[in-house]
Design a protein around this motif. Structure first.
Motif, PDB file in Angstrom:
ATOM      1  N   ASP A  61       8.958  -2.536  12.781  1.00  0.00           N
ATOM      2  CA  ASP A  61       9.674  -3.533  12.175  1.00  0.00           C
ATOM      3  C   ASP A  61       8.575  -4.245  11.409  1.00  0.00           C
ATOM      4  OD1 ASP A  61      11.250  -5.818  12.012  1.00  0.00           O
ATOM      5  OD2 ASP A  61      10.426  -6.747  13.660  1.00  0.00           O
ATOM      6  N   GLY A  62       9.093  -4.777  10.151  1.00  0.00           N
ATOM      7  CA  GLY A  62       8.060  -5.669   9.254  1.00  0.00           C
ATOM      8  C   GLY A  62       8.287  -5.215   8.040  1.00  0.00           C
ATOM      9  N   LEU A  63       7.850  -6.223   6.984  1.00  0.00           N
ATOM     10  CA  LEU A  63       7.691  -5.988   5.622  1.00  0.00           C
ATOM     11  C   LEU A  63       6.529  -4.914   5.308  1.00  0.00           C
ATOM     12  CD1 LEU A  63       8.534  -6.630   2.599  1.00  0.00           C
ATOM     13  CD2 LEU A  63       7.021  -8.757   2.839  1.00  0.00           C
ATOM     14  N   ASP A  64       5.374  -5.042   5.804  1.00  0.00           N
ATOM     15  CA  ASP A  64       4.421  -4.279   5.620  1.00  0.00           C
ATOM     16  C   ASP A  64       4.595  -2.858   5.837  1.00  0.00           C
ATOM     17  OD1 ASP A  64       2.769  -6.294   5.002  1.00  0.00           O
ATOM     18  OD2 ASP A  64       2.041  -6.804   6.837  1.00  0.00           O
ATOM     19  N   LEU A  65       5.283  -2.510   7.077  1.00  0.00           N
ATOM     20  CA  LEU A  65       5.793  -1.070   7.092  1.00  0.00           C
ATOM     21  C   LEU A  65       6.576  -0.467   6.142  1.00  0.00           C
ATOM     22  CD1 LEU A  65       6.050  -0.946  11.259  1.00  0.00           C
ATOM     23  CD2 LEU A  65       4.075   0.114   9.810  1.00  0.00           C
ATOM     24  N   PHE A  66       7.789  -1.478   5.808  1.00  0.00           N
ATOM     25  CA  PHE A  66       8.708  -1.260   5.053  1.00  0.00           C
ATOM     26  C   PHE A  66       7.969  -0.818   3.629  1.00  0.00           C
ATOM     27  CE2 PHE A  66      11.014  -2.808   1.207  1.00  0.00           C
ATOM     28  CZ  PHE A  66      11.951  -1.851   1.102  1.00  0.00           C
ATOM     29  N   VAL A  67       7.162  -1.802   2.983  1.00  0.00           N
ATOM     30  CA  VAL A  67       6.479  -1.452   1.612  1.00  0.00           C
ATOM     31  C   VAL A  67       5.697  -0.308   1.834  1.00  0.00           C
ATOM     32  CG1 VAL A  67       4.577  -2.552   0.262  1.00  0.00           C
ATOM     33  CG2 VAL A  67       6.491  -3.842   1.008  1.00  0.00           C
ATOM     34  N   GLY A  68       4.751  -0.059   3.053  1.00  0.00           N
ATOM     35  CA  GLY A  68       3.860   0.955   3.032  1.00  0.00           C
ATOM     36  C   GLY A  68       4.684   2.408   3.053  1.00  0.00           C
ATOM     37  N   ALA A  69       5.621   2.365   3.881  1.00  0.00           N
ATOM     38  CA  ALA A  69       6.554   3.644   3.792  1.00  0.00           C
ATOM     39  C   ALA A  69       7.471   3.875   2.552  1.00  0.00           C
ATOM     40  CB  ALA A  69       7.747   3.420   4.887  1.00  0.00           C
ATOM     41  N   THR A  70       7.634   2.900   1.801  1.00  0.00           N
ATOM     42  CA  THR A  70       8.479   3.229   0.418  1.00  0.00           C
ATOM     43  C   THR A  70       7.403   3.732  -0.360  1.00  0.00           C
ATOM     44  OG1 THR A  70      10.004   1.296   0.896  1.00  0.00           O
ATOM     45  CG2 THR A  70       9.453   2.167  -1.246  1.00  0.00           C
ATOM     46  N   GLU A  71       6.163   3.316  -0.524  1.00  0.00           N
ATOM     47  CA  GLU A  71       5.189   3.630  -1.416  1.00  0.00           C
ATOM     48  C   GLU A  71       4.820   5.097  -1.175  1.00  0.00           C
ATOM     49  OE1 GLU A  71       1.774   0.920  -0.864  1.00  0.00           O
ATOM     50  OE2 GLU A  71       2.693  -0.599  -2.132  1.00  0.00           O
ATOM     51  N   VAL A  72       4.805   5.460   0.256  1.00  0.00           N
ATOM     52  CA  VAL A  72       4.155   6.956   0.509  1.00  0.00           C
ATOM     53  C   VAL A  72       5.580   7.885   0.050  1.00  0.00           C
ATOM     54  CG1 VAL A  72       3.889   8.581   2.388  1.00  0.00           C
ATOM     55  CG2 VAL A  72       2.781   6.300   2.179  1.00  0.00           C
ATOM     56  N   LEU A  73       6.880   7.396   0.535  1.00  0.00           N
ATOM     57  CA  LEU A  73       7.837   8.203  -0.047  1.00  0.00           C
ATOM     58  C   LEU A  73       8.028   8.466  -1.602  1.00  0.00           C
ATOM     59  CD1 LEU A  73      10.286   7.006   2.458  1.00  0.00           C
ATOM     60  CD2 LEU A  73       9.583   9.263   2.444  1.00  0.00           C
ATOM     61  N   VAL A  74       7.813   7.540  -2.293  1.00  0.00           N
ATOM     62  CA  VAL A  74       7.875   7.434  -3.761  1.00  0.00           C
ATOM     63  C   VAL A  74       6.604   8.536  -4.035  1.00  0.00           C
ATOM     64  CG1 VAL A  74       7.519   6.176  -5.946  1.00  0.00           C
ATOM     65  CG2 VAL A  74       9.022   5.335  -4.181  1.00  0.00           C
ATOM     66  N   SER A  75       5.696   8.449  -3.573  1.00  0.00           N
ATOM     67  CA  SER A  75       4.499   9.344  -3.896  1.00  0.00           C
ATOM     68  C   SER A  75       4.927  10.689  -3.802  1.00  0.00           C
ATOM     69  CB  SER A  75       3.098   8.952  -3.128  1.00  0.00           C
ATOM     70  OG  SER A  75       3.146   9.337  -1.934  1.00  0.00           O
ATOM     71  N   VAL A  76       5.666  11.174  -3.037  1.00  0.00           N
ATOM     72  CA  VAL A  76       5.987  12.527  -2.736  1.00  0.00           C
ATOM     73  C   VAL A  76       7.392  12.785  -3.416  1.00  0.00           C
ATOM     74  CG1 VAL A  76       4.480  12.708  -0.627  1.00  0.00           C
ATOM     75  CG2 VAL A  76       6.911  12.189  -0.337  1.00  0.00           C
ATOM     76  N   ARG A  82      14.803   1.289  -4.931  1.00  0.00           N
ATOM     77  CA  ARG A  82      13.812   0.622  -5.706  1.00  0.00           C
ATOM     78  C   ARG A  82      13.522  -0.572  -4.902  1.00  0.00           C
ATOM     79  NH1 ARG A  82      14.432  -0.605 -10.494  1.00  0.00           N
ATOM     80  NH2 ARG A  82      16.748  -0.485 -10.388  1.00  0.00           N
ATOM     81  N   VAL A  83      12.132  -1.085  -4.747  1.00  0.00           N
ATOM     82  CA  VAL A  83      11.709  -2.601  -4.419  1.00  0.00           C
ATOM     83  C   VAL A  83      11.695  -3.243  -5.480  1.00  0.00           C
ATOM     84  CG1 VAL A  83       9.945  -3.802  -3.059  1.00  0.00           C
ATOM     85  CG2 VAL A  83      10.661  -1.483  -2.411  1.00  0.00           C
ATOM     86  N   LEU A  84      12.238  -4.320  -5.733  1.00  0.00           N
ATOM     87  CA  LEU A  84      12.237  -4.978  -6.965  1.00  0.00           C
ATOM     88  C   LEU A  84      11.313  -6.327  -6.742  1.00  0.00           C
ATOM     89  CD1 LEU A  84      16.043  -5.035  -7.147  1.00  0.00           C
ATOM     90  CD2 LEU A  84      14.302  -3.688  -8.499  1.00  0.00           C
ATOM     91  N   TRP A  85      11.176  -6.982  -5.498  1.00  0.00           N
ATOM     92  CA  TRP A  85      10.711  -8.092  -5.218  1.00  0.00           C
ATOM     93  C   TRP A  85      10.278  -8.264  -3.846  1.00  0.00           C
ATOM     94  CZ3 TRP A  85      12.657 -12.575  -2.506  1.00  0.00           C
ATOM     95  CH2 TRP A  85      11.935 -13.606  -2.774  1.00  0.00           C
ATOM     96  N   VAL A  86       9.148  -8.849  -3.399  1.00  0.00           N
ATOM     97  CA  VAL A  86       8.949  -9.198  -1.964  1.00  0.00           C
ATOM     98  C   VAL A  86       8.320 -10.516  -1.785  1.00  0.00           C
ATOM     99  CG1 VAL A  86       8.483  -6.655  -0.965  1.00  0.00           C
ATOM    100  CG2 VAL A  86       6.571  -8.111  -1.916  1.00  0.00           C
ATOM    101  N   GLU A  87       8.494 -11.253  -0.653  1.00  0.00           N
ATOM    102  CA  GLU A  87       7.780 -12.347  -0.368  1.00  0.00           C
ATOM    103  C   GLU A  87       7.660 -12.595   1.046  1.00  0.00           C
ATOM    104  OE1 GLU A  87       8.530 -17.262  -0.904  1.00  0.00           O
ATOM    105  OE2 GLU A  87       9.173 -15.818  -2.540  1.00  0.00           O
ATOM    106  N   ARG A  88       6.427 -12.825   1.368  1.00  0.00           N
ATOM    107  CA  ARG A  88       6.070 -13.239   2.824  1.00  0.00           C
ATOM    108  C   ARG A  88       6.249 -14.531   3.033  1.00  0.00           C
ATOM    109  NH1 ARG A  88       3.291  -8.954   1.320  1.00  0.00           N
ATOM    110  NH2 ARG A  88       3.025  -7.404   2.643  1.00  0.00           N
ATOM    111  N   ASP A  89       6.997 -14.817   4.317  1.00  0.00           N
ATOM    112  CA  ASP A  89       7.403 -16.251   4.621  1.00  0.00           C
ATOM    113  C   ASP A  89       8.002 -17.107   3.637  1.00  0.00           C
ATOM    114  OD1 ASP A  89       7.704 -18.251   6.540  1.00  0.00           O
ATOM    115  OD2 ASP A  89       5.507 -18.928   6.214  1.00  0.00           O
ATOM    116  N   HIS A  90       9.305 -16.592   3.164  1.00  0.00           N
ATOM    117  CA  HIS A  90      10.046 -17.065   2.021  1.00  0.00           C
ATOM    118  C   HIS A  90      10.445 -18.659   2.681  1.00  0.00           C
ATOM    119  CE1 HIS A  90      13.673 -18.138  -0.144  1.00  0.00           C
ATOM    120  NE2 HIS A  90      13.208 -17.301  -0.874  1.00  0.00           N
ATOM    121  N   ARG A  91      10.064 -19.551   1.772  1.00  0.00           N
ATOM    122  CA  ARG A  91       9.997 -21.115   2.195  1.00  0.00           C
ATOM    123  C   ARG A  91      11.469 -21.342   2.609  1.00  0.00           C
ATOM    124  NH1 ARG A  91      11.068 -24.573  -2.643  1.00  0.00           N
ATOM    125  NH2 ARG A  91      11.668 -22.929  -4.362  1.00  0.00           N
TER     126      ARG A  91
END
Length: 308
Positions: A61-76, A82-91
């Protein structure tokens, strides 16, 4: 409605069917384009007591796992939105948020139920190619791709530990499982003893059912709910694929799988799919009939196997 990440003014919101750990929303923008928002917050998580920790079976669960997994999948070369934008703790939302490409095509599950069989076979072939591409990455350790890997324990050890915990939890809730619990323990021990050492582990989605594959307009499979991406024995993935794809698994089958691991992991995944849905039903997950159906099927399989 508020502007979200500079992508234009949001004029419409549609909640989509998503996972059990995050909210998934289609945002319609003022120019009639659309994006999908993933929202990670306690309010969007249906699990009452999520597993924590750093191992392969920790809560995915969580944004960091999502971003990390996406980057690895794209690399292979594996397609994900496609990830367009991310923000932690959106105000405004008080949550972590990602905006991704809106892949509007039906899921592979929907195509399998209602689509052209020849088209489905083509998508499955390309999904098999994606799985092969994931197989080009390997690690000596095991675990989620963006967390520290476990290097001092084998996949089989971790699976048996997890299966025994699931067995105990399931047996407390369902008398049918309690009746065969001792037989299941013996069988898990026997199967574990048959598994030999392994020093490299492949890249697996870990929950790759046809509902976690979108199909884009070009017929390309697009993997979603990727937060559980991890390095692990590929047999773990293929047991789940066989459960979920049934007869169509033949288009995804991988030669050379270890039969001892496959049998051990089959028992373990049946147990996981009893205990996990029962745990989820302790909360307010809305589609209770679906979860109960999963429990009943896999409980029936465990009881039948234990009595053979």
């Amino acid at each position: 409605m508020a502007d979200l990440g500079g992508r234009g003014r949001v004029v419409g919101v549609e909640r989509l069917r998503g996972g059990t750990k995050k909210g998934v929303y289609r945002l319609v923008l003022a120019d009639d384009s659309s994006v999908v928002a993933y929202v990670w917050s306690g309010a969007e998580n249906y699990w009452p007591e999520p597993h924590t920790g750093e191992g392969p079976f920790a809560h995915a669960d969580g944004l960091d796992l999502f971003v990390g997994a996406t980057e690895v999948l794209v690399s292979v070369g594996v397609r994900t939105p496609r990830v367009l934008w991310v923000e932690r703790d959106h105000r405004e939302l008080g949550a972590d948020v990602a905006l991704v490409e809106d892949v509007r095509g039906p899921t592979l599950e929907e195509h399998m139920a209602h689509g052209d069989p020849a088209f489905v076979r083509g998508v499955l072939g390309r999904l098999g190619e994606a799985l092969a591409a994931m197989g080009t990455r390997s690690e000596a350790g095991v675990g989620k791709v963006s967390r520290p890997l476990v290097r001092d324990r084998s996949c089989a050890e971790l699976v048996v530990e997890h299966a025994l915990a699931d067995l105990d939890e399931g047996a407390r809730r369902r008398p049918e499982l309690a009746e065969v619990s001792s037989r299941v323990r013996v069988r898990l021990d026997e199967l574990f003893e048959r598994v030999g050492p392994r020093f490299e582990h492949g890249l697996v989605h870990s929950e790759l059912g046809p509902d976690h594959v979108l199909v884009d307009p070009a017929g390309e499979p697009v993997l979603i709910d990727v937060e559980g991406l991890m390095f692990f024995d590929v047999e773990w993935e293929h047991v789940f694929l066989r459960f979920r794809f049934g007869d169509l698994y033949r288009y995804l089958e991988r030669p050379g799988l270890d039969p001892a691991r496959t049998e051990l992991y089959t028992w373990a995944e049946h147990l996981s799919l009893v205990a996990g849905p029962l745990r989820l039903l302790d909360g307010d997950y809305p589609d209770r009939a679906e979860m109960l159906g999963i429990v009943e099927y896999h409980l029936g399989r465990v009881v039948a196997l234990a009595r053979e």
